[in-house]
Design an enzyme around this catalytic site. Structure first.
Site, PDB file in Angstrom:
ATOM      1  N   THR A 139       3.989   1.590  -1.053  1.00 38.52           N
ATOM      2  CA  THR A 139       4.661   1.675  -2.356  1.00 38.52           C
ATOM      3  C   THR A 139       3.721   2.219  -3.423  1.00 38.52           C
ATOM      4  O   THR A 139       4.110   3.064  -4.243  1.00 38.52           O
ATOM      5  CB  THR A 139       5.188   0.284  -2.766  1.00 38.52           C
ATOM      6  OG1 THR A 139       6.089  -0.195  -1.762  1.00 38.52           O
ATOM      7  CG2 THR A 139       5.917   0.342  -4.099  1.00 38.52           C
TER       8      THR A 139
ATOM      9  N   LYS B 106       0.819  -1.214   0.000  1.00 40.89           N
ATOM     10  CA  LYS B 106       0.000   0.000   0.000  1.00 40.89           C
ATOM     11  C   LYS B 106       0.857   1.270   0.000  1.00 40.89           C
ATOM     12  O   LYS B 106       0.556   2.224  -0.710  1.00 40.89           O
ATOM     13  CB  LYS B 106      -0.933  -0.037   1.207  1.00 40.89           C
ATOM     14  CG  LYS B 106      -2.035   1.012   1.202  1.00 40.89           C
ATOM     15  CD  LYS B 106      -3.122   0.667   2.186  1.00 40.89           C
ATOM     16  CE  LYS B 106      -2.693   0.717   3.623  1.00 40.89           C
ATOM     17  NZ  LYS B 106      -2.188  -0.491   4.231  1.00 40.89           N
TER      18      LYS B 106
ATOM     19  N   PHE C 142      -3.525  -0.992   7.249  1.00 37.92           N
ATOM     20  CA  PHE C 142      -4.230  -2.242   6.981  1.00 37.92           C
ATOM     21  C   PHE C 142      -5.287  -2.046   5.891  1.00 37.92           C
ATOM     22  O   PHE C 142      -5.042  -1.359   4.911  1.00 37.92           O
ATOM     23  CB  PHE C 142      -4.807  -2.833   8.266  1.00 37.92           C
ATOM     24  CG  PHE C 142      -3.762  -3.194   9.286  1.00 37.92           C
ATOM     25  CD1 PHE C 142      -2.669  -3.964   8.935  1.00 37.92           C
ATOM     26  CD2 PHE C 142      -3.854  -2.761  10.601  1.00 37.92           C
ATOM     27  CE1 PHE C 142      -1.691  -4.292   9.865  1.00 37.92           C
ATOM     28  CE2 PHE C 142      -2.889  -3.088  11.538  1.00 37.92           C
ATOM     29  CZ  PHE C 142      -1.806  -3.851  11.163  1.00 37.92           C
TER      30      PHE C 142
ATOM     31  N   LYS D 118       8.404  -6.893   9.987  1.00 38.17           N
ATOM     32  CA  LYS D 118       8.003  -6.201   8.769  1.00 38.17           C
ATOM     33  C   LYS D 118       9.180  -5.575   8.029  1.00 38.17           C
ATOM     34  O   LYS D 118       9.206  -5.503   6.812  1.00 38.17           O
ATOM     35  CB  LYS D 118       6.968  -5.118   9.117  1.00 38.17           C
ATOM     36  CG  LYS D 118       6.376  -4.413   7.912  1.00 38.17           C
ATOM     37  CD  LYS D 118       5.324  -3.402   8.357  1.00 38.17           C
ATOM     38  CE  LYS D 118       4.738  -2.658   7.173  1.00 38.17           C
ATOM     39  NZ  LYS D 118       3.757  -1.637   7.591  1.00 38.17           N
TER      40      LYS D 118
ATOM     41  N   ARG E 221       2.520   7.985   7.342  1.00 37.25           N
ATOM     42  CA  ARG E 221       2.871   7.822   8.749  1.00 37.25           C
ATOM     43  C   ARG E 221       4.371   7.590   8.899  1.00 37.25           C
ATOM     44  O   ARG E 221       5.052   7.183   7.960  1.00 37.25           O
ATOM     45  CB  ARG E 221       2.141   6.620   9.354  1.00 37.25           C
ATOM     46  CG  ARG E 221       0.668   6.808   9.571  1.00 37.25           C
ATOM     47  CD  ARG E 221       0.062   5.567  10.196  1.00 37.25           C
ATOM     48  NE  ARG E 221       0.102   4.418   9.299  1.00 37.25           N
ATOM     49  CZ  ARG E 221      -0.202   3.173   9.651  1.00 37.25           C
ATOM     50  NH1 ARG E 221      -0.544   2.910  10.896  1.00 37.25           N
ATOM     51  NH2 ARG E 221      -0.159   2.192   8.780  1.00 37.25           N
TER      52      ARG E 221
ATOM     53  N   PHE F  75       3.289  -7.783  -9.510  1.00 38.66           N
ATOM     54  CA  PHE F  75       4.524  -8.483  -9.156  1.00 38.66           C
ATOM     55  C   PHE F  75       5.028  -9.241 -10.387  1.00 38.66           C
ATOM     56  O   PHE F  75       4.259  -9.571 -11.297  1.00 38.66           O
ATOM     57  CB  PHE F  75       4.272  -9.463  -8.008  1.00 38.66           C
ATOM     58  CG  PHE F  75       4.159  -8.817  -6.662  1.00 38.66           C
ATOM     59  CD1 PHE F  75       5.142  -8.995  -5.702  1.00 38.66           C
ATOM     60  CD2 PHE F  75       3.062  -8.022  -6.346  1.00 38.66           C
ATOM     61  CE1 PHE F  75       5.039  -8.401  -4.454  1.00 38.66           C
ATOM     62  CE2 PHE F  75       2.950  -7.423  -5.111  1.00 38.66           C
ATOM     63  CZ  PHE F  75       3.944  -7.610  -4.147  1.00 38.66           C
TER      64      PHE F  75
ATOM     65  N   ALA G 256      -3.232   0.770  13.381  1.00 37.85           N
ATOM     66  CA  ALA G 256      -4.585   0.797  12.821  1.00 37.85           C
ATOM     67  C   ALA G 256      -5.506  -0.252  13.419  1.00 37.85           C
ATOM     68  O   ALA G 256      -6.711  -0.209  13.169  1.00 37.85           O
ATOM     69  CB  ALA G 256      -4.528   0.619  11.306  1.00 37.85           C
TER      70      ALA G 256
ATOM     71  N   TRP H  83       6.976  -0.083  -8.027  1.00 38.28           N
ATOM     72  CA  TRP H  83       8.175  -0.662  -7.434  1.00 38.28           C
ATOM     73  C   TRP H  83       9.265  -0.797  -8.503  1.00 38.28           C
ATOM     74  O   TRP H  83      10.424  -0.482  -8.272  1.00 38.28           O
ATOM     75  CB  TRP H  83       7.864  -2.039  -6.845  1.00 38.28           C
ATOM     76  CG  TRP H  83       9.004  -2.585  -6.011  1.00 38.28           C
ATOM     77  CD1 TRP H  83       9.160  -2.462  -4.676  1.00 38.28           C
ATOM     78  CD2 TRP H  83      10.140  -3.325  -6.484  1.00 38.28           C
ATOM     79  NE1 TRP H  83      10.337  -3.067  -4.270  1.00 38.28           N
ATOM     80  CE2 TRP H  83      10.955  -3.596  -5.361  1.00 38.28           C
ATOM     81  CE3 TRP H  83      10.557  -3.760  -7.750  1.00 38.28           C
ATOM     82  CZ2 TRP H  83      12.160  -4.307  -5.460  1.00 38.28           C
ATOM     83  CZ3 TRP H  83      11.761  -4.462  -7.851  1.00 38.28           C
ATOM     84  CH2 TRP H  83      12.547  -4.737  -6.717  1.00 38.28           C
TER      85      TRP H  83
END
Length: 558
Positions: free
Chosen positions: A74, A72, A303, A106, A95, A383, A275, A411
């Site tokens: 990215t 999200k 999220f 993560k 954030r 991807f 979140a 990306w």
């Protein structure tokens, strides 16, 4: 061709002086508060309500998270790059990362590939000290509380068994979840049970991000409930005369941070509430700063739409008087297959039928945005393992249900990989089709607010309350907290409160077992299921891969 890591790409990118980034937003050099060459704080005087009129606010949310990842952040950064390439003055507002996830499972949280915010090491490690200041303000209140009980003879009549205010630290530290303090004799304080939460879970962080200015923040800090008296009357931070000193510690923290994207466009980063237990989005101040300085603002909520998305719209937008113009729902082929029950190790294998099987989850998150009268746009985060047939399955489905969709290849290609998405979002935002409407009003009853979110956003059939939860509702009604909005804490891995119920479950019951209270920040927290406010490190923490050499070069970060 060797695929570069995010860190290698970041190091190979040429960063512009922060003054150059500021000039793109029309900010004078004298208005910057530099933190080195590439980072600056932005004073609140730059927020201008008049300049915000007519600007476009883009919310980026997602389908239900899976182990395979959705990307999200990215997508948010790539979308902002694409909009800038279309000639639209755009800022991405995000954030700040918590050190807990950075060193835990993560990894970094500054985007990835050619859709990153820079300097990524600084952003992921300490940054401008905002988290440290929140931690200090929070723990100052803890110290004042225990000092009152010990040195001031507890004149407020606080019941030590009913103290709900813990301490915080910005680290995953399971050993500190539940502790006993005040041991060692009468000079060391009054023994009692306590514990630590992670800093991102602090109510101080939530209050910071829901405040419109410093004085409102001070008021919110003063309204924090730290516990109850023997007569069950709430005791607030202002009873301990704590709010002034706490706000003083946050004097610089309240100012948003200006950095840059990998393509040299403005990025504003500020605040970091989780979140699943808080609102999960950057500060109202940062979003308004972006809308004052740019024509489009791209921002994300943590999220999926049922957590950060709903809370962004029902809490942040109502408190900040914000009106999004479009909602981007991020999904991936791998995540859709995961929701169809495909094991993680098989997600790379082409399987259009499994993609189709996971589409009900995407449909629910699209539906959720429509509940708020927002125009949804699907961003399919591509991807390398995605097959053409799998991609076409999603594109055909979105066309069938009448929802705009575009690939996001930020990306791999940066802004050039998000041009179609940017054009689609631009058209949706400018169409005037959205008419943002919150899901509920603050003056509804607690039960009505919970059941509205549970039924409409989660898709629940029923809501069930424990005996303890019912007693707490009576207390909230008695002490005048029933008009606060709700911030339901539940698992992020399911639309329900059971992480095992993937895809789009139905017929389930949301079980509210108890409540937490964030009276200062301005919401109550119904807790469904088991929520961890202090995570633990995994068996192989990300910290084991992070290193630094004699020249100060960091490796292994994300």
């Amino acid at each position: 061709m060797m695929i570069k890591s995010d860190l290698e790409i970041a190091h190979a990118s040429k960063m512009r002086p922060i003054s150059e980034i500021a000039s793109k937003l029309g900010i004078a050099l004298d208005d910057l508060r530099p933190y080195g060459k590439y980072v600056a704080k932005l004073p609140l005087k730059l927020i201008d309500q008049k300049k915000m009129k007519g600007k476009k606010l883009v919310l980026v949310t997602a389908i239900t998270p899976t182990k395979s990842g959705e990307g999200k952040t990215t997508v948010s950064i790539g979308l902002s790059e694409g909009l800038n390439k279309l000639g639209i003055k755009t800022a991405v507002v995000l954030r700040e990362p918590s050190l807990g996830p950075v060193f835990g499972m993560k990894g970094g949280a500054a985007g990835g590939g050619y859709s990153q915010v820079l300097p990524m090491e600084s952003i992921n490690l300490h940054f401008t000290g905002d988290f440290a200041a929140v931690e200090k303000a929070h723990n100052l209140l803890s110290a004042l509380l225990d000092n009152h009980i010990h040195s001031q003879k507890n004149t407020l009549n606080i019941d030590p068994r009913k103290i709900i205010w813990k301490r915080v630290m910005d680290m995953n530290e399971r050993a500190l979840r539940d502790i006993v303090i005040g041991l060692g004799g009468s000079a060391q304080g009054v023994p009692r049970e306590s514990g630590f939460d992670i800093t991102a879970a602090s109510e101080v962080m939530a209050a910071l991000c829901l405040s419109n200015d410093l004085m409102e923040l001070k008021e919110k800090l003063g309204n924090i409930i730290i516990g109850y008296t023997y007569q069950d009357e709430p005791v607030r931070a202002h009873h301990l005369k704590a709010q002034g000193a706490m706000a003083a510690l946050l004097k610089h923290t309240i100012m948003p941070n200006l950095v840059q994207t990998i393509e040299g466009n403005p990025a504003i980063i500020h605040g970091g509430p989780f979140a699943n237990i808080a609102q999960g989005s950057n500060s109202i101040i940062a979003t308004k700063m972006g809308l004052s300085l740019a024509d489009f603002v791209v921002t994300e909520a943590g999220f999926a739409s049922d957590l950060g998305g709903e809370k962004f719209l029902d809490l942040k937008c109502q408190y900040g008087n914000l009106k999004p113009d479009v909602a981007v729902v991020v999904g991936t082929i791998r995540a859709l297959k995961s929701h169809a029950g495909i094991p993680y190790e098989e997600l790379k294998n082409p399987n259009p039928e499994a993609v189709e099987g996971g589409l009900p989850n995407l449909d629910k998150h699209i539906e959720n945005m429509k509940h708020f009268m927002l125009t949804p746009v699907v961003a399919l985060n591509k991807f390398a393992t995605d097959s053409e047939d799998e991609i076409n399955t999603v594109l055909a489905h979105c066309e069938k249900i009448g929802v705009k969709v575009a690939l996001s290849e930020g990306w791999e290609k940066g802004g050039n990989g998000c041009l179609d998405l940017a054009q689609t979002v631009k058209e949706a935002a400018e169409s005037g089709m959205s008419n943002f409407t919150p899901l509920y009003h603050f003056d509804w009853s607690i039960e009505q607010k919970i059941e509205t979110v549970s039924r409409k956003i989660y898709g629940a059939a029923e809501v069930e309350y424990s005996v303890k939860a019912k007693q707490q509702i009576k207390l909230f009604n008695k002490i005048g907290l029933d008009k606060l909005p709700i911030c339901i804490a539940k698992t992020q891995y399911s639309l329900s409160d059971d992480p095992k119920l993937i895809n789009r479950p139905s017929g389930f019951t949301i079980k509210i077992r108890e409540f937490d209270i964030a009276a200062g920040a301005g919401f109550i927290i119904p807790i469904a299921g088991t929520i961890m406010r202090m995570p633990g490190l995994p068996s192989k923490p990300a910290a084991e891969n992070i290193d630094i050499d004699a020249e100060g070069n960091i490796s292994g970060l994300f």
